[in-house]
Motif scaffolding. Structure first.
Motif, PDB file in Angstrom:
ATOM      1  N   GLY A 265       0.851  -1.215   0.048  1.00  0.00           N
ATOM      2  CA  GLY A 265      -0.235  -0.067  -0.091  1.00  0.00           C
ATOM      3  C   GLY A 265       0.919   1.270  -0.204  1.00  0.00           C
ATOM      4  O   GLY A 265       1.902   1.157   0.166  1.00  0.00           O
ATOM      5  N   GLY A 266       0.080   2.407  -0.413  1.00  0.00           N
ATOM      6  CA  GLY A 266       0.979   3.657  -0.363  1.00  0.00           C
ATOM      7  C   GLY A 266      -0.040   4.862  -0.527  1.00  0.00           C
ATOM      8  O   GLY A 266      -1.384   4.530  -0.749  1.00  0.00           O
ATOM      9  N   ALA A 267       0.426   5.976  -0.105  1.00  0.00           N
ATOM     10  CA  ALA A 267      -0.770   7.086  -0.425  1.00  0.00           C
ATOM     11  C   ALA A 267       0.154   8.333  -0.817  1.00  0.00           C
ATOM     12  O   ALA A 267       1.437   8.444  -0.378  1.00  0.00           O
ATOM     13  CB  ALA A 267      -1.343   7.489   0.622  1.00  0.00           C
ATOM     14  N   ALA A 268      -0.256   9.382  -1.512  1.00  0.00           N
ATOM     15  CA  ALA A 268       0.293  10.591  -1.627  1.00  0.00           C
ATOM     16  C   ALA A 268      -0.665  11.748  -1.416  1.00  0.00           C
ATOM     17  O   ALA A 268      -1.793  11.715  -1.808  1.00  0.00           O
ATOM     18  CB  ALA A 268       0.697  10.505  -3.298  1.00  0.00           C
ATOM     19  N   ILE A 269       0.021  12.721  -0.864  1.00  0.00           N
ATOM     20  CA  ILE A 269      -0.822  13.676  -0.123  1.00  0.00           C
ATOM     21  C   ILE A 269      -0.425  14.970  -0.591  1.00  0.00           C
ATOM     22  O   ILE A 269       0.846  15.285  -0.454  1.00  0.00           O
ATOM     23  CB  ILE A 269      -0.630  13.627   1.483  1.00  0.00           C
ATOM     24  CG1 ILE A 269      -1.357  12.057   1.822  1.00  0.00           C
ATOM     25  CG2 ILE A 269      -1.687  14.901   2.002  1.00  0.00           C
ATOM     26  CD1 ILE A 269       0.054  11.277   2.229  1.00  0.00           C
ATOM     27  N   LEU A 270      -1.277  15.929  -0.865  1.00  0.00           N
ATOM     28  CA  LEU A 270      -0.918  17.433  -1.129  1.00  0.00           C
ATOM     29  C   LEU A 270      -1.176  18.446  -0.300  1.00  0.00           C
ATOM     30  O   LEU A 270      -2.489  18.611   0.159  1.00  0.00           O
ATOM     31  CB  LEU A 270      -1.418  17.739  -2.694  1.00  0.00           C
ATOM     32  CG  LEU A 270      -1.253  19.360  -2.909  1.00  0.00           C
ATOM     33  CD1 LEU A 270       0.299  19.754  -2.914  1.00  0.00           C
ATOM     34  CD2 LEU A 270      -1.941  19.503  -4.413  1.00  0.00           C
ATOM     35  N   LEU A 271      -0.267  18.911   0.474  1.00  0.00           N
ATOM     36  CA  LEU A 271      -0.470  20.072   1.387  1.00  0.00           C
ATOM     37  C   LEU A 271       0.009  21.086   0.744  1.00  0.00           C
ATOM     38  O   LEU A 271       0.828  21.457   0.156  1.00  0.00           O
ATOM     39  CB  LEU A 271       0.334  19.835   2.669  1.00  0.00           C
ATOM     40  CG  LEU A 271       0.004  18.647   3.539  1.00  0.00           C
ATOM     41  CD1 LEU A 271       0.832  18.347   4.562  1.00  0.00           C
ATOM     42  CD2 LEU A 271      -1.399  18.472   3.703  1.00  0.00           C
ATOM     43  N   SER A 272      -0.717  22.449   1.297  1.00  0.00           N
ATOM     44  CA  SER A 272      -0.326  23.782   0.668  1.00  0.00           C
ATOM     45  C   SER A 272      -0.842  24.847   1.536  1.00  0.00           C
ATOM     46  O   SER A 272      -1.559  24.580   2.393  1.00  0.00           O
ATOM     47  CB  SER A 272      -1.100  24.010  -0.702  1.00  0.00           C
ATOM     48  OG  SER A 272      -0.819  25.257  -1.080  1.00  0.00           O
ATOM     49  N   ASN A 273      -0.091  26.143   1.652  1.00  0.00           N
ATOM     50  CA  ASN A 273      -0.408  27.034   2.325  1.00  0.00           C
ATOM     51  C   ASN A 273      -0.887  28.474   1.622  1.00  0.00           C
ATOM     52  O   ASN A 273      -1.084  29.526   1.868  1.00  0.00           O
ATOM     53  CB  ASN A 273       0.792  27.528   3.284  1.00  0.00           C
ATOM     54  CG  ASN A 273       1.891  27.961   2.596  1.00  0.00           C
ATOM     55  OD1 ASN A 273       2.000  28.124   1.232  1.00  0.00           O
ATOM     56  ND2 ASN A 273       3.185  28.067   3.319  1.00  0.00           N
ATOM     57  N   LYS A 274      -1.182  28.105   0.267  1.00  0.00           N
ATOM     58  CA  LYS A 274      -1.619  28.895  -0.580  1.00  0.00           C
ATOM     59  C   LYS A 274      -3.005  29.370  -0.428  1.00  0.00           C
ATOM     60  O   LYS A 274      -3.941  28.520  -0.226  1.00  0.00           O
ATOM     61  CB  LYS A 274      -1.268  28.388  -1.966  1.00  0.00           C
ATOM     62  CG  LYS A 274       0.200  28.103  -2.443  1.00  0.00           C
ATOM     63  CD  LYS A 274       0.055  27.986  -3.900  1.00  0.00           C
ATOM     64  CE  LYS A 274       1.643  27.852  -4.290  1.00  0.00           C
ATOM     65  NZ  LYS A 274       1.779  27.307  -5.989  1.00  0.00           N
ATOM     66  N   ALA A 275      -3.132  30.795  -0.741  1.00  0.00           N
ATOM     67  CA  ALA A 275      -4.664  31.288  -0.138  1.00  0.00           C
ATOM     68  C   ALA A 275      -5.716  30.460  -1.412  1.00  0.00           C
ATOM     69  O   ALA A 275      -6.698  30.439  -0.777  1.00  0.00           O
ATOM     70  CB  ALA A 275      -4.550  32.916  -0.104  1.00  0.00           C
ATOM     71  N   LYS A 276      -5.319  30.213  -2.422  1.00  0.00           N
ATOM     72  CA  LYS A 276      -6.329  30.020  -3.347  1.00  0.00           C
ATOM     73  C   LYS A 276      -6.888  28.407  -3.292  1.00  0.00           C
ATOM     74  O   LYS A 276      -7.794  28.130  -3.971  1.00  0.00           O
ATOM     75  CB  LYS A 276      -5.506  29.809  -5.017  1.00  0.00           C
ATOM     76  CG  LYS A 276      -4.597  28.861  -5.035  1.00  0.00           C
ATOM     77  CD  LYS A 276      -3.875  28.662  -6.639  1.00  0.00           C
ATOM     78  CE  LYS A 276      -2.973  27.431  -6.714  1.00  0.00           C
ATOM     79  NZ  LYS A 276      -2.475  27.409  -8.035  1.00  0.00           N
ATOM     80  N   TYR A 277      -6.244  27.693  -2.574  1.00  0.00           N
ATOM     81  CA  TYR A 277      -6.677  26.438  -1.732  1.00  0.00           C
ATOM     82  C   TYR A 277      -7.604  26.393  -0.624  1.00  0.00           C
ATOM     83  O   TYR A 277      -8.015  25.654  -0.297  1.00  0.00           O
ATOM     84  CB  TYR A 277      -5.331  25.668  -1.450  1.00  0.00           C
ATOM     85  CG  TYR A 277      -4.873  24.872  -2.630  1.00  0.00           C
ATOM     86  CD1 TYR A 277      -5.343  24.341  -3.904  1.00  0.00           C
ATOM     87  CD2 TYR A 277      -3.305  25.265  -2.835  1.00  0.00           C
ATOM     88  CE1 TYR A 277      -4.571  23.903  -4.897  1.00  0.00           C
ATOM     89  CE2 TYR A 277      -2.782  24.798  -3.639  1.00  0.00           C
ATOM     90  CZ  TYR A 277      -3.435  24.179  -4.823  1.00  0.00           C
ATOM     91  OH  TYR A 277      -2.666  23.825  -6.005  1.00  0.00           O
ATOM     92  N   ARG A 278      -7.973  27.787  -0.155  1.00  0.00           N
ATOM     93  CA  ARG A 278      -8.640  27.856   1.009  1.00  0.00           C
ATOM     94  C   ARG A 278     -10.201  27.324   0.657  1.00  0.00           C
ATOM     95  O   ARG A 278     -10.854  26.552   1.839  1.00  0.00           O
ATOM     96  CB  ARG A 278      -8.923  29.290   1.212  1.00  0.00           C
ATOM     97  CG  ARG A 278      -9.536  29.601   2.569  1.00  0.00           C
ATOM     98  CD  ARG A 278      -9.462  31.069   3.040  1.00  0.00           C
ATOM     99  NE  ARG A 278      -8.269  31.493   3.145  1.00  0.00           N
ATOM    100  CZ  ARG A 278      -7.825  32.877   3.000  1.00  0.00           C
ATOM    101  NH1 ARG A 278      -8.838  33.566   3.144  1.00  0.00           N
ATOM    102  NH2 ARG A 278      -6.504  33.273   3.123  1.00  0.00           N
ATOM    103  N   ARG A 279     -10.717  27.388  -0.181  1.00  0.00           N
ATOM    104  CA  ARG A 279     -12.244  27.005  -0.751  1.00  0.00           C
ATOM    105  C   ARG A 279     -11.805  25.572  -1.234  1.00  0.00           C
ATOM    106  O   ARG A 279     -12.814  24.845  -1.301  1.00  0.00           O
ATOM    107  CB  ARG A 279     -12.904  28.053  -1.636  1.00  0.00           C
ATOM    108  CG  ARG A 279     -13.133  29.202  -0.721  1.00  0.00           C
ATOM    109  CD  ARG A 279     -13.606  30.138  -1.806  1.00  0.00           C
ATOM    110  NE  ARG A 279     -14.086  31.444  -1.219  1.00  0.00           N
ATOM    111  CZ  ARG A 279     -14.949  31.816  -0.418  1.00  0.00           C
ATOM    112  NH1 ARG A 279     -15.963  31.047  -0.035  1.00  0.00           N
ATOM    113  NH2 ARG A 279     -15.273  33.142  -0.044  1.00  0.00           N
TER     114      ARG A 279
END
Length: 488
Positions: A265-279
């Motif tokens: 098994g495995g997983a890929a995750i996208l984290l961000s601090n960009k304001a455009k991703y707030r919604r």
């Protein structure tokens, strides 16, 4: 029954203190103001303006300055935009009968084979879990080349699905973190990803190894700290465990356990601090709490990679594992409790602690009701015993641990990525709503207990029809409640 309603009344009183006591005072003042003549009210505020104009001006400047300082120094919000879980191909499926047939051919000792049969029957694993293609060979092909092939299959598939779901271009990745405990080649797995997707030369890449099943949350903690230091950035995390070079072929029972529990098994995750991703993002990261019990020798050696008497390498699991995990969980709860629990639960816990210290030491400790703090629980699917122990310790019902049991049943122990399969299960069932809070709990060698708290920022739509979803084509066949086969 009466005590139950008394407790509920106390919780409502404390948790709604502002509404019950402050609001009546505000309403009383507002009522008195309405009873006065408008001219009197105007004269009152005019006199305040004349007498305190300088003081008001200084106060406004100070308040504005403090707000500016707070805004500039406050922690940046970290959003979980989306994630993708690896779905093993059907040809990698390992039913119990296949697993035991291979075990008989690999391990000649019948007692060891019988021991593995008993473990499988009680493990909570189902018939659809998967092992990498190299393990299907007899004897298993545990070469470096085969291990790299498994890593490429799991990591690249998960990342391709993540890029497809989010529309993220590889060139826009600023931070890359790959965690895999037991397989640590040179060049690293993070370098493997950089080479495959031709990532930027100034990317901040990290490769975490040897940190056990809780390494996924350690990666989240590292990504959070990096995102605090680097504004307007994207961080991609890859969590996996490569099974191929770590399949134990000896006879030691403590080292045969991982063979029965761990799966592909495995997983890929996208984290961000960009304001455009707030919604657009699914979750916002609220807290990460890490507890390390490595100073205790028993805890340090309870999950240990060693050689047996025949020189065969494997992971030895101690009989004290559950007791040590319980101690680590208590320490973690002590830290995370004040951050998430409502005021009423904190007061009850404090009173219980004072009572045990000063009045009656044998007084049963009060276990906080974490169901008031979280709507969903993702407990690391390390095994049936782990889930049972945490369900008992946290006083959870069957529905709260359903995602953990189902992940163990369908995919087995996928190490650090199991938490993301559980979150995906909750979403596929259509249970994740805006404002819901999720508590992820994982244990790892060392010994560590790590927690992460997420808040859902939008309603998550059911998307279980896509082939890239790990629960596609099987979630509808699973009932709302846990099937009897999971409760072996």
């Amino acid at each position: 029954m009466a005590s139950k309603y008394v407790k509920l009344g106390f919780q409502y009183l404390v948790n709604h203190l502002i509404i019950l006591f402050i609001m009546p005072i505000i309403l009383a003042i507002f009522t008195q103001m309405l009873q006065k003549d408008p001219k009197q009210i105007f004269n009152f505020f005019t006199s305040l303006q004349l007498n305190y104009s300088l003081e008001m001006l200084i106060s406004c400047i100070l308040i504005s300055l403090m707000c500016a300082i707070y805004y500039m120094s406050r922690p940046r919000a970290v959003y979980l935009v989306d994630y993708s879980c690896f779905k093993p191909p059907v040809e990698c499926r390992v039913p119990f009968s296949t697993f035991m047939e291979h075990s008989r051919l690999i391990v000649s000792d019948q007692k060891s084979v019988d021991f593995q049969i008993k473990i499988l029957e009680r493990s909570g694993l189902g018939e659809d879990t998967c092992l990498p293609p190299a393990i299907h060979c007899i004897p298993p092909n545990s070469t470096m080349e085969a291990a790299r092939q498994e890593a490429e299959l799991v990591i690249f598939t998960a990342l391709d699905n993540l890029f497809s779901k989010t529309g993220l271009r590889p060139k826009n990745i600023d931070i890359l973190i790959v965690n895999c405990s037991l397989f640590s080649p040179t060049p690293s797995l993070s370098a493997l990803v950089v080479n495959k997707y031709k990532l930027r030369s100034n990317i901040k890449s990290f490769n975490l190894s040897g940190m056990g099943c809780s390494a996924g949350l350690i990666s989240v903690d590292l990504a959070r700290d990096l995102l605090q230091a680097h504004p307007n950035s994207n961080a991609v995390i890859v969590s996996t465990e490569i099974i191929t070079p770590n399949y134990y072929q000896g006879k030691e029972r403590a080292m045969l356990l991982p063979n029965c529990l761990f799966r592909m098994g495995g997983a890929a995750i996208l984290l961000s601090n960009k304001a455009k991703y707030r919604r657009r993002a699914k979750y916002r990261l609220l807290h990460v709490v890490r507890t390390h019990k490595g100073t205790d020798d028993r805890a340090y050696k309870c999950v240990f990679e060693v050689e047996d008497n025949e020189g065969k390498v494997g992971i030895s699991l101690s009989k004290d594992l559950m007791a040590i995990a319980g101690d680590a969980l208590k320490a973690n709860i002590t830290t995370i409790g004040p951050l998430v629990l409502p005021t009423s639960e904190q007061i009850l816990f404090l009173l219980s602690l004072i009572g045990r210290k000063l009045i009656y030491p044998k007084w049963k400790p009060y276990i906080p009701n974490f169901k008031q703090a979280f709507e969903h629980f993702c407990i690391h699917a390390g095994g049936r015993a782990v889930i049972d122990e945490l369900q008992k310790s946290l006083q959870l019902c069957g529905g709260h641990v359903e995602a953990s049991r189902m992940t163990l049943h369908r995919f087995g122990n996928t190490s650090s990525s199991s938490l993301w399969y559980e979150l995906s299960y909750i979403e596929a069932k259509g249970r994740m709503k805006k404002g819901d809070r999720v508590w992820q709990i994982a244990f790892g060698s060392g010994f560590k207990c790590n927690s992460a708290v997420w808040k859902c920022v939008r309603n998550v739509e059911v998307t279980n029809c896509g082939d890239d979803n790990p629960w596609a084509q099987c979630i509808q066949s699973y009932p709302v409640h846990i099937p009897d086969v999971v409760k072996l």
